[in-house]
Scaffold this motif. Sequence first.
Motif, PDB file in Angstrom:
ATOM      1  N   MET A   1      73.332  61.081  34.350  1.00 26.99           N
ATOM      2  CA  MET A   1      72.571  60.272  35.302  1.00 26.99           C
ATOM      3  C   MET A   1      71.067  60.488  35.143  1.00 26.99           C
ATOM      4  SD  MET A   1      74.869  60.504  38.773  1.00 26.99           S
ATOM      5  CE  MET A   1      76.389  59.557  38.909  1.00 26.99           C
ATOM      6  N   SER A   2      70.656  61.721  34.890  1.00 30.80           N
ATOM      7  CA  SER A   2      69.236  62.009  34.694  1.00 30.80           C
ATOM      8  C   SER A   2      68.697  61.274  33.474  1.00 30.80           C
ATOM      9  CB  SER A   2      69.020  63.519  34.521  1.00 30.80           C
ATOM     10  OG  SER A   2      69.401  64.224  35.673  1.00 30.80           O
ATOM     11  N   TYR A   3      69.485  61.252  32.425  1.00 30.39           N
ATOM     12  CA  TYR A   3      69.076  60.563  31.193  1.00 30.39           C
ATOM     13  C   TYR A   3      68.924  59.066  31.458  1.00 30.39           C
ATOM     14  CZ  TYR A   3      68.940  59.157  26.284  1.00 30.39           C
ATOM     15  OH  TYR A   3      68.566  58.621  25.082  1.00 30.39           O
ATOM     16  N   VAL A   4      69.878  58.505  32.192  1.00 34.90           N
ATOM     17  CA  VAL A   4      69.840  57.067  32.506  1.00 34.90           C
ATOM     18  C   VAL A   4      68.648  56.745  33.399  1.00 34.90           C
ATOM     19  CG1 VAL A   4      71.020  55.216  33.764  1.00 34.90           C
ATOM     20  CG2 VAL A   4      72.315  56.693  32.217  1.00 34.90           C
ATOM     21  N   VAL A   5      68.484  57.516  34.476  1.00 36.04           N
ATOM     22  CA  VAL A   5      67.425  57.242  35.451  1.00 36.04           C
ATOM     23  C   VAL A   5      66.038  57.406  34.832  1.00 36.04           C
ATOM     24  CG1 VAL A   5      66.392  58.088  37.611  1.00 36.04           C
ATOM     25  CG2 VAL A   5      68.861  57.807  37.444  1.00 36.04           C
ATOM     26  N   GLY A   6      65.932  58.266  33.832  1.00 38.02           N
ATOM     27  CA  GLY A   6      64.648  58.483  33.179  1.00 38.02           C
ATOM     28  C   GLY A   6      64.370  57.569  32.007  1.00 38.02           C
ATOM     29  N   ASN A   7      65.273  56.610  31.751  1.00 40.45           N
ATOM     30  CA  ASN A   7      65.121  55.689  30.622  1.00 40.45           C
ATOM     31  C   ASN A   7      64.983  54.265  31.155  1.00 40.45           C
ATOM     32  OD1 ASN A   7      66.019  53.779  28.471  1.00 40.45           O
ATOM     33  ND2 ASN A   7      66.302  55.655  27.288  1.00 40.45           N
ATOM     34  N   SER A   8      63.834  53.648  30.964  1.00 37.77           N
ATOM     35  CA  SER A   8      63.567  52.329  31.546  1.00 37.77           C
ATOM     36  C   SER A   8      64.504  51.257  31.017  1.00 37.77           C
ATOM     37  CB  SER A   8      62.113  51.921  31.297  1.00 37.77           C
ATOM     38  OG  SER A   8      61.835  51.884  29.903  1.00 37.77           O
ATOM     39  N   ASN A   9      64.893  51.353  29.755  1.00 40.21           N
ATOM     40  CA  ASN A   9      65.805  50.353  29.193  1.00 40.21           C
ATOM     41  C   ASN A   9      67.182  50.428  29.851  1.00 40.21           C
ATOM     42  OD1 ASN A   9      63.898  49.350  27.351  1.00 40.21           O
ATOM     43  ND2 ASN A   9      64.405  50.942  25.855  1.00 40.21           N
ATOM     44  N   LEU A  10      67.676  51.655  30.045  1.00 36.39           N
ATOM     45  CA  LEU A  10      68.993  51.829  30.646  1.00 36.39           C
ATOM     46  C   LEU A  10      68.986  51.465  32.127  1.00 36.39           C
ATOM     47  CD1 LEU A  10      70.148  55.172  28.945  1.00 36.39           C
ATOM     48  CD2 LEU A  10      70.965  52.852  28.487  1.00 36.39           C
ATOM     49  N   THR A  11      67.931  51.819  32.833  1.00 36.01           N
ATOM     50  CA  THR A  11      67.870  51.478  34.258  1.00 36.01           C
ATOM     51  C   THR A  11      67.802  49.970  34.451  1.00 36.01           C
ATOM     52  OG1 THR A  11      65.466  51.819  34.227  1.00 36.01           O
ATOM     53  CG2 THR A  11      66.829  53.644  35.005  1.00 36.01           C
ATOM     54  N   SER A  12      67.097  49.295  33.545  1.00 34.39           N
ATOM     55  CA  SER A  12      67.022  47.835  33.631  1.00 34.39           C
ATOM     56  C   SER A  12      68.387  47.201  33.397  1.00 34.39           C
ATOM     57  CB  SER A  12      66.010  47.313  32.606  1.00 34.39           C
ATOM     58  OG  SER A  12      65.964  45.899  32.616  1.00 34.39           O
ATOM     59  N   TYR A  13      69.112  47.730  32.426  1.00 37.31           N
ATOM     60  CA  TYR A  13      70.435  47.183  32.100  1.00 37.31           C
ATOM     61  C   TYR A  13      71.448  47.463  33.204  1.00 37.31           C
ATOM     62  CZ  TYR A  13      74.989  46.760  29.848  1.00 37.31           C
ATOM     63  OH  TYR A  13      76.296  46.430  29.563  1.00 37.31           O
TER      64      TYR A  13
ATOM     65  N   GLY B   1      60.356  60.539  33.838  1.00 43.64           N
ATOM     66  CA  GLY B   1      60.292  61.986  33.662  1.00 43.64           C
ATOM     67  C   GLY B   1      61.572  62.733  33.969  1.00 43.64           C
ATOM     68  N   THR B   2      62.498  62.099  34.676  1.00 42.63           N
ATOM     69  CA  THR B   2      63.718  62.816  35.063  1.00 42.63           C
ATOM     70  C   THR B   2      64.658  63.038  33.888  1.00 42.63           C
ATOM     71  OG1 THR B   2      64.699  60.704  35.756  1.00 42.63           O
ATOM     72  CG2 THR B   2      63.679  62.061  37.465  1.00 42.63           C
ATOM     73  N   GLY B   3      64.435  62.350  32.788  1.00 49.13           N
ATOM     74  CA  GLY B   3      65.271  62.577  31.613  1.00 49.13           C
ATOM     75  C   GLY B   3      65.225  64.015  31.131  1.00 49.13           C
ATOM     76  N   GLU B   4      64.125  64.706  31.396  1.00 46.91           N
ATOM     77  CA  GLU B   4      64.003  66.105  30.966  1.00 46.91           C
ATOM     78  C   GLU B   4      64.994  67.018  31.674  1.00 46.91           C
ATOM     79  OE1 GLU B   4      62.046  67.918  28.636  1.00 46.91           O
ATOM     80  OE2 GLU B   4      61.860  65.884  27.861  1.00 46.91           O
ATOM     81  N   LEU B   5      65.539  66.564  32.812  1.00 47.54           N
ATOM     82  CA  LEU B   5      66.517  67.381  33.519  1.00 47.54           C
ATOM     83  C   LEU B   5      67.832  67.494  32.755  1.00 47.54           C
ATOM     84  CD1 LEU B   5      65.908  66.248  37.210  1.00 47.54           C
ATOM     85  CD2 LEU B   5      65.133  68.338  36.078  1.00 47.54           C
ATOM     86  N   VAL B   6      68.018  66.631  31.753  1.00 42.30           N
ATOM     87  CA  VAL B   6      69.187  66.750  30.879  1.00 42.30           C
ATOM     88  C   VAL B   6      69.183  68.121  30.205  1.00 42.30           C
ATOM     89  CG1 VAL B   6      70.406  65.791  28.894  1.00 42.30           C
ATOM     90  CG2 VAL B   6      69.192  64.267  30.453  1.00 42.30           C
ATOM     91  N   ILE B   7      67.997  68.612  29.868  1.00 44.89           N
ATOM     92  CA  ILE B   7      67.867  69.916  29.209  1.00 44.89           C
ATOM     93  C   ILE B   7      68.407  71.011  30.117  1.00 44.89           C
ATOM     94  CG2 ILE B   7      66.311  71.481  28.002  1.00 44.89           C
ATOM     95  CD1 ILE B   7      66.409  68.573  26.886  1.00 44.89           C
ATOM     96  N   PHE B   8      68.002  70.966  31.388  1.00 42.37           N
ATOM     97  CA  PHE B   8      68.473  71.971  32.340  1.00 42.37           C
ATOM     98  C   PHE B   8      69.980  71.876  32.522  1.00 42.37           C
ATOM     99  CE2 PHE B   8      69.751  73.201  36.603  1.00 42.37           C
ATOM    100  CZ  PHE B   8      69.236  74.477  36.697  1.00 42.37           C
TER     101      PHE B   8
ATOM    102  N   THR C   1      79.509  54.591  39.589  1.00 46.63           N
ATOM    103  CA  THR C   1      78.523  53.945  40.450  1.00 46.63           C
ATOM    104  C   THR C   1      77.309  53.451  39.666  1.00 46.63           C
ATOM    105  OG1 THR C   1      77.344  56.027  40.976  1.00 46.63           O
ATOM    106  CG2 THR C   1      79.210  55.400  42.386  1.00 46.63           C
ATOM    107  N   LEU C   2      77.113  53.972  38.443  1.00 47.42           N
ATOM    108  CA  LEU C   2      75.996  53.514  37.630  1.00 47.42           C
ATOM    109  C   LEU C   2      76.192  52.066  37.172  1.00 47.42           C
ATOM    110  CD1 LEU C   2      75.297  56.603  35.324  1.00 47.42           C
ATOM    111  CD2 LEU C   2      73.862  55.755  37.193  1.00 47.42           C
ATOM    112  N   LYS C   3      77.449  51.661  37.002  1.00 42.74           N
ATOM    113  CA  LYS C   3      77.717  50.342  36.438  1.00 42.74           C
ATOM    114  C   LYS C   3      78.164  49.324  37.479  1.00 42.74           C
ATOM    115  CE  LYS C   3      78.131  47.321  33.186  1.00 42.74           C
ATOM    116  NZ  LYS C   3      76.902  46.673  32.717  1.00 42.74           N
ATOM    117  N   VAL C   4      78.792  49.784  38.552  1.00 41.97           N
ATOM    118  CA  VAL C   4      79.294  48.847  39.564  1.00 41.97           C
ATOM    119  C   VAL C   4      78.140  48.080  40.181  1.00 41.97           C
ATOM    120  CG1 VAL C   4      80.482  48.650  41.776  1.00 41.97           C
ATOM    121  CG2 VAL C   4      81.299  50.268  40.062  1.00 41.97           C
TER     122      VAL C   4
END
Length: 360
Positions: free
Chosen positions: A215-227, A235-242, A356-359
Amino acid sequence: MLYELTRFSEGGDLFNLFRYITFRAGAAFFTALIFGFIFGRPLINLLRRKQKKGQPIRDDGPASHFSKAGTPTMGGLLILSAGIVSTLLWARLDNPYVWIVLGVTLAFGLIGFADDYAKVTKMNTKGVSGKVRMGLGLLVAAIAGYAAAVNHPPALTNQLAVPVLKDTLINLSILFVPFAMIVIVGAANAVNLTDGLDGLAIMPVMIAAGTFGIMSYVVGNSNLTSYLGVHFVPGTGELVIFCSALIGGGLGFLWYNAPPAAVFMGDTGSLALGGALGAIAVCIKHEIVLAIVGGLFVVEALSVIIQVAYFKRTGRRVFLMAPIHHHFEKKGWGEAQIVIRFWIIALILALIGLATLKVR
C-alpha cells in the motif's frame, strides 16, 4: 544512507540501482534477515544470563504455559535492531515519513523495554503502571500524528480517507491528531495483547507489514494512485523499505520464536511493532484499512474489553479466558493449532485489505 551512493551514478551503472525502491526494499529484507540470524543466538544467550528465571508466567494462565518458565523475554530487541539498522542503511534519510515511523517504533520499544525490565527484575507480571505506559504512548502518538499531518499534502491534511469510497474525505480538523493517537496506541496495545503464544503475534505482524508495504508503494506512486483511484501521498513509498526490514527481522526472530520458543518478543517487541503499523497507517492515510488488515489484533483487543466490561457488570465471564487465544486453549485446542489458524485468518484479512485498493 546507501541511497547517497546514487550521487556517483551516471545512469545504467551499479550505483543507479540504489535509486529504485524495489531494489532497496529487497536489500533491506535480506540485511535484516541476516542480522537476525547472526545476532539471534548471542542475544538469546545474553538475555538468558541476565534474566536467569526468564519471563514471569501468570498463575491463572493455561497449565501448558508453566512449561515455558525460564524462557527469556525482550526478544523484540532482535526485531527492532535488525529493522532499524536495515532501514537506516537502505532508506532515504531525507524522508520525513521514515523518521516518523522509526521514531514511533523506537519510542514504543523503549516503553516496552521498561515494562519488560520491571517484570523480570521484580519477577511479577505487572511491570510498569498501565497509566504510565498509556500516557507515554499517547504522547509519542500525538507527536507522530502532528508530524504526519504537517507533512501530508495540503489537500489531505487532517483528512480521513474512506476505503472503497475513494473520493470521500472526512475533515477531522483538530480531531485528526487525537484520532491518530487512538490508531497508533490502539494498534500497539492490540498487538501486545495478541502476543501470548509462540509465534502467534509475529507472523500476523509480518503479514500486515507486507500488506502495508504494498500500500505504501502504491500510495507513493502517482501513476498507480491515478489508476487505482486512491489518494497520492508523495514520499510514502520509502516506507516500503521499513516494511521489508520489519519482515526480514521478523523472520529472523521467528527462527528462534517458533514452538518451543527459545525467546519471547515481550512488550519490547509487541508494543513497538503495533505502534509502527499504526504510524504507517496514519502516514499513508489508510487508518480504517488497518482495522481490516489487523483485524486479528482488533478481535484480540475486543475480547479483553468485552471480558472485563461484562465481568464488572455481571460477575461472569464471556470467554473462558481473555485474550481470545487463551479461550481456545482452555477449550482444548493445541498451541500449534491456534497459532496456524490465526495466521490463516490474518492472511485472509490482509487480502481483503489489499482488495480495497481496487474496489470502486
